[in-house]
Write a protein that holds these residues in place. Structure first.
Motif, PDB file in Angstrom:
ATOM      1  N   SER A 170       0.849  -1.198   0.000  1.00 54.84           N
ATOM      2  CA  SER A 170       0.000   0.000   0.000  1.00 54.84           C
ATOM      3  C   SER A 170       0.879   1.240   0.000  1.00 54.84           C
ATOM      4  O   SER A 170       2.102   1.159   0.059  1.00 54.84           O
ATOM      5  N   ASP A 171       0.199   2.381  -0.032  1.00 55.85           N
ATOM      6  CA  ASP A 171       0.933   3.625   0.179  1.00 55.85           C
ATOM      7  C   ASP A 171       1.140   3.805   1.686  1.00 55.85           C
ATOM      8  O   ASP A 171       0.819   2.925   2.470  1.00 55.85           O
ATOM      9  N   ARG A 172       1.656   4.933   2.087  1.00 57.30           N
ATOM     10  CA  ARG A 172       1.952   5.177   3.496  1.00 57.30           C
ATOM     11  C   ARG A 172       0.833   5.927   4.220  1.00 57.30           C
ATOM     12  O   ARG A 172       1.060   6.552   5.250  1.00 57.30           O
ATOM     13  N   GLY A 173      -0.373   5.840   3.704  1.00 54.68           N
ATOM     14  CA  GLY A 173      -1.499   6.506   4.332  1.00 54.68           C
ATOM     15  C   GLY A 173      -1.727   6.012   5.748  1.00 54.68           C
ATOM     16  O   GLY A 173      -1.394   4.874   6.098  1.00 54.68           O
ATOM     17  N   PHE A 219      -4.859  -1.775  11.601  1.00 56.95           N
ATOM     18  CA  PHE A 219      -4.514  -2.567  10.420  1.00 56.95           C
ATOM     19  C   PHE A 219      -3.429  -3.590  10.750  1.00 56.95           C
ATOM     20  O   PHE A 219      -3.525  -4.762  10.382  1.00 56.95           O
ATOM     21  N   GLY A 220      -2.406  -3.146  11.476  1.00 57.88           N
ATOM     22  CA  GLY A 220      -1.337  -4.067  11.883  1.00 57.88           C
ATOM     23  C   GLY A 220      -1.861  -5.222  12.714  1.00 57.88           C
ATOM     24  O   GLY A 220      -1.437  -6.367  12.552  1.00 57.88           O
ATOM     25  N   ALA A 221      -2.811  -4.933  13.598  1.00 61.40           N
ATOM     26  CA  ALA A 221      -3.393  -5.980  14.440  1.00 61.40           C
ATOM     27  C   ALA A 221      -4.203  -6.980  13.621  1.00 61.40           C
ATOM     28  O   ALA A 221      -4.368  -8.126  14.022  1.00 61.40           O
ATOM     29  N   GLU A 222      -4.691  -6.563  12.477  1.00 68.30           N
ATOM     30  CA  GLU A 222      -5.477  -7.458  11.618  1.00 68.30           C
ATOM     31  C   GLU A 222      -4.577  -8.383  10.801  1.00 68.30           C
ATOM     32  O   GLU A 222      -4.896  -9.553  10.604  1.00 68.30           O
ATOM     33  N   ILE A 223      -3.457  -7.866  10.302  1.00 67.18           N
ATOM     34  CA  ILE A 223      -2.627  -8.687   9.419  1.00 67.18           C
ATOM     35  C   ILE A 223      -1.730  -9.672  10.173  1.00 67.18           C
ATOM     36  O   ILE A 223      -1.434 -10.742   9.652  1.00 67.18           O
ATOM     37  N   GLN A 242       3.568  -6.824   5.431  1.00 68.33           N
ATOM     38  CA  GLN A 242       3.222  -5.486   4.975  1.00 68.33           C
ATOM     39  C   GLN A 242       4.370  -4.839   4.233  1.00 68.33           C
ATOM     40  O   GLN A 242       5.526  -4.950   4.629  1.00 68.33           O
ATOM     41  N   SER A 243       4.030  -4.175   3.140  1.00 70.23           N
ATOM     42  CA  SER A 243       4.987  -3.424   2.340  1.00 70.23           C
ATOM     43  C   SER A 243       4.358  -2.072   2.037  1.00 70.23           C
ATOM     44  O   SER A 243       3.167  -1.992   1.749  1.00 70.23           O
ATOM     45  N   THR A 244       5.146  -1.019   2.120  1.00 70.42           N
ATOM     46  CA  THR A 244       4.635   0.300   1.764  1.00 70.42           C
ATOM     47  C   THR A 244       5.575   0.963   0.769  1.00 70.42           C
ATOM     48  O   THR A 244       6.775   0.716   0.771  1.00 70.42           O
ATOM     49  N   GLY A 245       4.986   1.779  -0.082  1.00 72.77           N
ATOM     50  CA  GLY A 245       5.766   2.484  -1.084  1.00 72.77           C
ATOM     51  C   GLY A 245       6.600   3.589  -0.471  1.00 72.77           C
ATOM     52  O   GLY A 245       6.420   3.980   0.682  1.00 72.77           O
ATOM     53  N   THR A 293       7.850   7.372   0.119  1.00 72.12           N
ATOM     54  CA  THR A 293       7.151   8.636   0.253  1.00 72.12           C
ATOM     55  C   THR A 293       7.233   9.424  -1.052  1.00 72.12           C
ATOM     56  O   THR A 293       8.312   9.582  -1.610  1.00 72.12           O
ATOM     57  N   GLY A 294       6.063   9.865  -1.532  1.00 69.81           N
ATOM     58  CA  GLY A 294       6.005  10.692  -2.730  1.00 69.81           C
ATOM     59  C   GLY A 294       6.196   9.968  -4.038  1.00 69.81           C
ATOM     60  O   GLY A 294       6.337  10.600  -5.080  1.00 69.81           O
ATOM     61  N   SER A 295       6.183   8.638  -4.043  1.00 71.77           N
ATOM     62  CA  SER A 295       6.395   7.894  -5.278  1.00 71.77           C
ATOM     63  C   SER A 295       5.132   7.118  -5.652  1.00 71.77           C
ATOM     64  O   SER A 295       4.869   6.039  -5.118  1.00 71.77           O
ATOM     65  N   CYS A 296       4.366   7.656  -6.595  1.00 68.39           N
ATOM     66  CA  CYS A 296       3.160   6.957  -7.041  1.00 68.39           C
ATOM     67  C   CYS A 296       3.504   5.714  -7.846  1.00 68.39           C
ATOM     68  O   CYS A 296       2.685   4.800  -7.983  1.00 68.39           O
ATOM     69  N   ASP A 297       4.722   5.625  -8.362  1.00 65.36           N
ATOM     70  CA  ASP A 297       5.129   4.463  -9.145  1.00 65.36           C
ATOM     71  C   ASP A 297       5.140   3.181  -8.312  1.00 65.36           C
ATOM     72  O   ASP A 297       4.918   2.096  -8.850  1.00 65.36           O
ATOM     73  N   ASP A 298       5.410   3.300  -7.020  1.00 67.06           N
ATOM     74  CA  ASP A 298       5.445   2.119  -6.161  1.00 67.06           C
ATOM     75  C   ASP A 298       4.074   1.473  -6.033  1.00 67.06           C
ATOM     76  O   ASP A 298       3.958   0.313  -5.674  1.00 67.06           O
ATOM     77  N   ASN A 299       3.037   2.224  -6.290  1.00 73.20           N
ATOM     78  CA  ASN A 299       1.673   1.737  -6.135  1.00 73.20           C
ATOM     79  C   ASN A 299       0.906   1.928  -7.453  1.00 73.20           C
ATOM     80  O   ASN A 299      -0.283   2.202  -7.457  1.00 73.20           O
ATOM     81  N   ALA A 300       1.604   1.726  -8.570  1.00 74.22           N
ATOM     82  CA  ALA A 300       1.061   2.061  -9.893  1.00 74.22           C
ATOM     83  C   ALA A 300      -0.204   1.292 -10.243  1.00 74.22           C
ATOM     84  O   ALA A 300      -1.109   1.852 -10.872  1.00 74.22           O
TER      85      ALA A 300
END
Length: 118
Positions: A49-52, A60-64, A71-74, A76-83
């Protein structure tokens, strides 16, 4: 209204989604529960996901963790990571536009009229 979706990167299929009138962790967690129940996410599966704040929340962490998901996050500021997800949002916005509807029921109907995207 906020729409949370989880995509399978292998098939590009939306495997879980949820909508809410707020931008907190709850719709992200609800969408994950749908994805897990619908597609049987296996332990070790990576959720990207993004870093929202909803995706980095304690809730969310307690659920996964109990599901054994990673968990993996893109970056900061890179929309390409979550294209792939960004592409879904672009297609959905093209289909329904970016507007305000008078109530939740109409919003839900307009978005889910395009269920083929979801």
């Amino acid at each position: 209204m906020y729409l949370a979706c989880w995509l399978d990167l292998a098939t590009r299929e939306v495997i879980g989604y949820a909508m809410a009138d707020h931008h907190r962790a709850e719709p992200v967690v609800d969408a994950l529960k749908v994805a897990h129940g619908r597609s049987g996410l296996e332990a070790g599966c990576i959720l990207h996901s993004d870093r929202g704040s909803a995706y980095t929340s304690t809730e969310f962490g307690a659920e996964i963790r109990p599901l054994g998901l990673r968990q993996s996050t893109g970056r900061t500021g890179s929309c390409d990571d979550n294209a792939v997800a960004e592409s879904l949002w672009a297609v959905l916005k093209e289909a329904i536009g970016t507007r305000v509807w008078p109530d939740r029921a109409i919003t839900h109907a307009k978005v889910f009229l395009h269920r083929d995207l979801l």
